[in-house]
Design an enzyme around this catalytic site. Sequence first.
Site, short mmCIF file in Angstrom:
data_model
loop_
_atom_site.label_atom_id
_atom_site.label_comp_id
_atom_site.label_asym_id
_atom_site.label_seq_id
_atom_site.Cartn_x
_atom_site.Cartn_y
_atom_site.Cartn_z
CB CYS A 107 -0.95 -0.01 1.19
SG CYS A 107 -2.22 -1.27 0.98
CG HIS A 108 0.81 3.75 2.09
ND1 HIS A 108 -0.09 3.05 2.89
CD2 HIS A 108 0.09 4.61 1.36
CE1 HIS A 108 -1.32 3.49 2.63
NE2 HIS A 108 -1.24 4.44 1.72
N GLY A 109 4.46 0.81 0.98
CA GLY A 109 5.85 0.38 0.98
C GLY A 109 6.50 0.15 2.33
#
Length: 159
Positions: free
Chosen positions: A123-125
Amino acid sequence: MFSVACITGLYGCKAHLLHYVLFCMPSRDILAEAQLEVKLNGIPEGKVLVVKWRGKPVFIYHRSQSIINQERAVNLSELRDPETDNDRAKRSEWLIVMGICTHLGCVPIPNAGLIPGGFFCPCHGSHFDAAGRIRKGPAMTNLEIPEYSFIDDNNIIIG
Ligand code: FES
């Protein structure tokens, strides 16, 4: 007259009390979900079994000795949320963590990301290591460990 009123009042109280107690008791469905027994002997080394507990994914990871050694060699000063591997796995070959990213709640991918044998949240790493500890990305804390215990060498109970 007075005793009739008292008896009526007592019945009224009992009905209210029963209604309240029954309302507060968890339903059978909820009780059944409260604990989950999982057999471990079907999970090959290196693999992660995903089970659903209380509506959420739980990762049950059968770790190899090389992965255990890798996690035990990590210097705690490198960690954002310092916890030893020993603190996170009751038995070193089994890591049991919630499959929910501690950033915003996506489900990370097992055996993916920068750390060998770790978890990656696309999703955001966020990258978590093979002990579920945050190593890179926006999440600030390690993957949560659910309450669990070993029934014997091949069975655990979550919850
Ligand atoms: Fe996992 Fe944002 S929800 S990195």
